[in-house]
Design an enzyme around this catalytic site. Structure first.
Site, PDB file in Angstrom:
ATOM      1  N   GLU A   1      34.803  36.048  40.238  1.00 39.88           N
ATOM      2  CA  GLU A   1      33.712  36.009  39.264  1.00 39.88           C
ATOM      3  C   GLU A   1      34.226  35.713  37.855  1.00 39.88           C
ATOM      4  OE1 GLU A   1      32.666  39.593  42.014  1.00 39.88           O
ATOM      5  OE2 GLU A   1      34.457  38.507  41.368  1.00 39.88           O
TER       6      GLU A   1
ATOM      7  N   CYS B   1      32.433  43.880  41.307  1.00 40.46           N
ATOM      8  CA  CYS B   1      32.951  45.193  40.928  1.00 40.46           C
ATOM      9  C   CYS B   1      32.449  45.531  39.518  1.00 40.46           C
ATOM     10  CB  CYS B   1      34.483  45.186  40.971  1.00 40.46           C
ATOM     11  SG  CYS B   1      35.244  44.208  39.645  1.00 40.46           S
TER      12      CYS B   1
END
Length: 149
Positions: free
Chosen positions: A58, A86
């Site tokens: 990401e 996360c």
């Protein structure tokens, strides 16, 4: 007939990135960022290769998309990622003000939902797209790791 540019279409592209990570002995998580039905960023985990705990798929995708757009905000963009972000990645996505996050497998231990991480109020998050396929590659990776040790 299904729209060829639906969420599953782009998740398959993220899975291709996860396969690239797998081949590099990285935790196989892949991501793509899309705007106006165009992929503007492709990324996968590079934490081992770069020796950098922040080199998640990401984070790599956010940087690539921001560079492509010439700005730090991803207002009209959608992130497709094979595993729920996360807490660190969700924080970066918060600041990017991304419009949508679409993920495959739920991360029951470290996912942003479990950790109670807040997303930007304008960000929509959808989970479970191609969940089985996205989870399978990660399970396979860790089973192989355990068998090697």
């Amino acid at each position: 007939m299904l729209d060829p540019l639906d969420d599953a279409h782009y998740m398959r592209k993220a899975l291709q990135e996860a396969e690239l990570a797998y081949e590099k002995n990285e935790v196989p998580i892949g991501a793509v960022i899309v705007v106006a039905n165009r992929i503007i960023a492709r990324a996968h985990n590079l934490t081992e290769l770069l020796n950098d705990v922040t080199a998640h798929a990401e984070m790599q995708a956010i940087t690539a998309a921001s560079n492509f757009l010439g700005g730090k905000y991803l207002h009209e963009c959608t992130l497709y990622v094979t595993l729920e972000p996360c807490q660190m990645c969700a924080g970066a996505l918060y600041w990017s003000q991304i419009k949508r996050i679409v993920f495959g497998a739920v991360d029951e231990r470290r996912g942003c939902s479990t950790m109670g991480t807040k997303l930007h109020p304008k960000t929509e998050m959808i989970g479970g797209v191609m969940e089985e396929q996205c989870g399978e590659i990660i399970k396979r990776f860790f089973i192989e790791k355990r068998n090697l040790n």
